[in-house]
Design a protein around this motif. Structure first.
Motif, short mmCIF file in Angstrom:
data_model
loop_
_atom_site.label_atom_id
_atom_site.label_comp_id
_atom_site.label_asym_id
_atom_site.label_seq_id
_atom_site.Cartn_x
_atom_site.Cartn_y
_atom_site.Cartn_z
N SER A 73 -18.32 -21.41 14.37
CA SER A 73 -18.49 -22.64 14.66
C SER A 73 -20.17 -23.20 14.50
N ALA A 74 -20.89 -22.28 15.16
CA ALA A 74 -22.54 -22.64 15.34
C ALA A 74 -22.90 -22.56 13.70
N ALA A 75 -22.54 -21.78 12.86
CA ALA A 75 -22.62 -21.61 11.54
C ALA A 75 -22.64 -22.91 10.74
N ARG A 76 -21.34 -23.53 11.26
CA ARG A 76 -21.01 -24.69 10.44
C ARG A 76 -21.76 -25.90 10.96
N VAL A 77 -22.22 -26.01 12.23
CA VAL A 77 -23.02 -27.02 12.89
C VAL A 77 -24.32 -26.91 11.96
N VAL A 116 -10.65 -20.50 -0.03
CA VAL A 116 -11.68 -19.86 -0.26
C VAL A 116 -11.69 -18.42 -0.83
N ASP A 151 -25.05 -25.50 9.16
CA ASP A 151 -24.57 -26.21 7.64
C ASP A 151 -24.95 -27.72 7.77
N MET A 152 -24.16 -28.46 8.48
CA MET A 152 -24.37 -29.64 8.68
C MET A 152 -25.58 -30.19 8.94
N ASP A 193 -7.31 -26.42 10.08
CA ASP A 193 -8.48 -25.96 9.82
C ASP A 193 -8.59 -24.23 9.44
N LEU A 194 -7.94 -23.76 10.13
CA LEU A 194 -7.70 -22.13 9.69
C LEU A 194 -7.15 -22.05 8.49
N LEU A 210 -16.32 -13.81 20.34
CA LEU A 210 -17.55 -14.29 20.25
C LEU A 210 -17.75 -14.66 18.60
N SER A 211 -17.15 -14.12 17.81
CA SER A 211 -17.29 -14.46 16.28
C SER A 211 -17.10 -15.55 16.05
N GLN A 212 -15.96 -16.37 16.59
CA GLN A 212 -15.58 -17.68 16.50
C GLN A 212 -16.51 -18.62 16.68
N VAL A 213 -17.37 -18.29 18.10
CA VAL A 213 -18.47 -19.19 18.37
C VAL A 213 -19.55 -19.34 17.25
N GLN A 225 -6.94 -23.86 6.04
CA GLN A 225 -7.92 -24.10 4.85
C GLN A 225 -9.00 -23.31 4.61
#
Lengths: 341, 287
Positions: free
Chosen positions: B205-209, B187, B211-212, B180-181, B199-202, B183
């Motif tokens: 992740s939240a941003a990706r959710v 971009v 988006d979905m 994943d990383l 915290l930036s990772q969380v 990939q």
């Protein structure tokens, strides 16, 4: 995808100084994706339950960047036949890799860690010998448990020049350390890592995304991480116990030293008193005795262990704090989700 | 020796294949790409050995290394000594891996492949042959696996046919996260990516959710306004999703949340205290 890319700035670890501020030959590490995958795979296959897995990093140095282009693992030490020669294995491996045009320049080594406990004498010694031989070498610490929780945990460390000097002298007494003014924060420096892939690998990544049907795993958003926290805290407590024992030892030592000073002082005073008395009576004065033979100074405890333990405790605390901040975020997200119900 | 290529490109995806399933780890593919990039001048393709484990119904490829070889119009030379050596070295690290076949970059199977395959069949029983099209002839990096089968008329010249096998990609959990990383590097124009922390990772992740979720909401809007025909299975999935959020009374949830937050805050406080303590200790010693 929305732009949430981070620039490759130094991470804000309290434990280590960002390398950019010091005058070191390496300011940044660039790793190829292949190396990351290989390290992950090596731990997965060999590291279940055992202590650590180690391996060698190969690459080259470009200006102030250290590029790591390949790696190979080391076999375990434990189940051994006594005639297993590590150096020979390494030599053969590097020779073979040279035939297929892989960079065979040794630039460091990697090691896996268990919940972040890697600041040990062994690591220090190994890294010192590496850095002594090859100036730009680094040690990559891979934390598999943290990675399994959702985010790749790979950190690169080097020893500070101050620590290198002390290790060279092999002088770990309190006086020497005080002179060098080393705190546990100045032991190792962390070097920021960026991951770079060649174009072909990028094509491969696109292809894989296409073909693979596994949904994106959101391990990171999992709420049930108390087990990890427990373990970390347990290790932290053990270390703090070690630390307190060490402190007690040091306290007794300093008390002994001061007691001895007092005794010496008293002895000298008595001597001079007696001498003056004798002189007044006209007798020859007693010979001056050798102080150091009479009062042997107590053994100074080596301070290196204390430094290591302090460094380790610091690392644990950092990890715990990171973990709690992440979990707080997740809890608030869960609250938001419930709020809509 | 007469040999035939398996000309199955057109109906490849629809073939039902017999034989074991080939499961490949991403490490292997990345290694092959890398060795292709580092091949010698003038070589049009590179080959190497595949290592892994064999199961009853599947073959799992977990490692590989490249083998130097020379190929010209009418002959091919493979450094077998080297291959053996490397295998020995690798076996020291991971004793469970065995030679299960070999790989070659390039689109087609050539005549030389047959010879090389023969050599490998001496090393392993029923080796598989993996091809990876790094030259991107079909504008895709097609990764295929084959196993050889004898064919021909008995008594006369015997040929070898390569029959394709299904290829699956498997990941360990940690590999999945690593991939994943990786990939995310594709971009950026500079192809680089730093490692983020805490915290930036969380947040990411939240941003990706999120988006979905937006994609889903757009789809639902379309269905409601009649633009897209409703699909029952998707509807069922959505139903599942909404039901997954547990219904807890507000008070209970409040209590749980607060106790968790208190735990975390206490731990943070304690670790800060410990850090202050050792820093203080350090300063005192250095006095």
């Amino acid at each position: 995808m929305a732009s949430r890319k981070e620039s490759a700035t130094a991470s804000t670890a309290v434990m280590a100084i960002p390398a950019g501020t010091l005058d070191s030959p390496v300011n940044q590490i660039q790793i190829e994706g292949l190396v990351v995958l290989k390290i992950i795979k090596h731990y997965q296959e060999e590291g279940q339950g055992s202590e650590v897995v180690q391996g060698v990093l190969l690459g080259l140095v470009v200006e102030d960047r250290l590029e790591i282009t390949n790696c190979f693992p080391f076999p375990q030490h434990t189940e051994d036949d006594a005639d297993f020669d590590e150096v020979q294995y390494q030599m053969e491996m590097m020779r073979s890799l040279r035939h297929v045009n892989i960079d065979h320049l040794h630039v460091g080594w990697y090691q896996s860690t268990y919940y972040g406990s890697f600041v040990s004498r062994a690591l220090l010694d190994s890294q010192f010998s590496y850095q002594h031989a090859i100036e730009e070498s680094v040690v990559l610490i891979y934390d598999p448990i943290k990675t399994a929780q959702g985010s790749l945990s790979l950190k690169a460390y080097r020893l500070t020049p101050k620590l290198m000097e002390i290790c060279k002298e092999k002088d770990f007494t309190p006086e020497a350390l005080k002179k060098a003014n080393i705190g546990f924060e100045h032991m190792v420096e962390e070097v920021p890592i960026i991951i770079k892939n060649s174009h072909l690998i990028n094509v491969l990544m696109w292809d894989l995304e296409d073909k693979s049907t596994v949904a994106d795993k959101h391990e990171l958003l999992n709420l049930s991480r108390s087990n990890h926290l427990e373990k970390s805290l347990q290790l932290l407590m053990d270390r703090v116990d070690d630390m307190s024992q060490d402190i007690v030892k040091y306290n007794t030592y300093s008390r002994n030293v001061s007691k001895q000073q007092q005794q010496k002082h008293q002895y000298v005073q008595r001597r001079t008193q007696e001498n003056t008395q004798r002189q007044s009576r006209g007798e020859p004065s007693l010979p001056e005795e050798d102080m150091s033979k009479m009062f042997k100074p107590p053994q100074a405890p080596p301070r290196m262990d204390t430094l290591l333990i302090a460094g380790q405790i610091n690392n644990y605390c950092q990890n715990v704090k990171e973990f709690t901040s992440q979990n707080l975020g997740k809890l608030f997200m869960a609250e938001a989700l419930q709020g809509h119900n | 020796m007469c040999c035939q290529q398996a000309v199955l490109q057109s109906s490849f995806s629809n073939m039902s294949v017999y034989g074991p399933v080939v499961k490949i780890h991403p490490v292997v593919l990345a290694s092959i790409c890398d060795s292709y990039e580092r091949r010698n001048e003038g070589a049009s393709r590179c080959i190497g050995t595949l290592l892994g484990t064999v199961d009853k119904h599947s073959i799992e490829v977990t490692n590989c290394f490249s083998v130097p070889h020379n190929e010209s119009e009418d002959e091919v030379a493979v450094d077998m000594e080297f291959a053996k050596n490397m295998y020995e070295l690798h076996k020291r690290v991971s004793p469970t891996e065995v030679i299960i076949g070999w790989y070659a970059t390039g689109f087609d199977i050539t005549e030389h492949s047959v010879l090389i395959h023969e050599y490998y069949s001496r090393e392993a029983t029923n080796p598989i042959h993996l091809t990876m099209d790094t030259a991107l002839q079909s504008s895709k990096m097609s990764i295929r696996a084959y196993v050889s089968a004898q064919m021909g008329v008995p008594g006369k010249t015997v040929g070898v046919m390569f029959t394709p096998l299904t290829v699956k990609y498997v990941y360990f959990d940690t590999e999945r996260i690593g991939v994943d990383l990786l990939q995310r590097t594709r971009v950026l124009p500079s192809r680089t990516k730093g490692l983020t922390s805490d915290l930036s990772q969380v947040g990411g992740s939240a941003a990706r959710v999120q988006d979905m979720l937006t994609t889903m909401l757009a789809y639902i809007d379309d269905v409601l306004s009649g633009k897209v025909a409703a699909d029952n299975s998707v509807g069922r999935f959505l139903m599942d999703l909404v039901n997954k959020v547990p219904t807890i009374s507000a008070e209970d949830f409040e209590n749980m949340l607060n106790s968790n937050i208190n735990d975390l805050l206490m731990v943070t406080y304690l670790s800060n205290l410990t850090q202050a303590q050792i820093a203080l200790n350090e300063k005192l010693v250095l006095l």
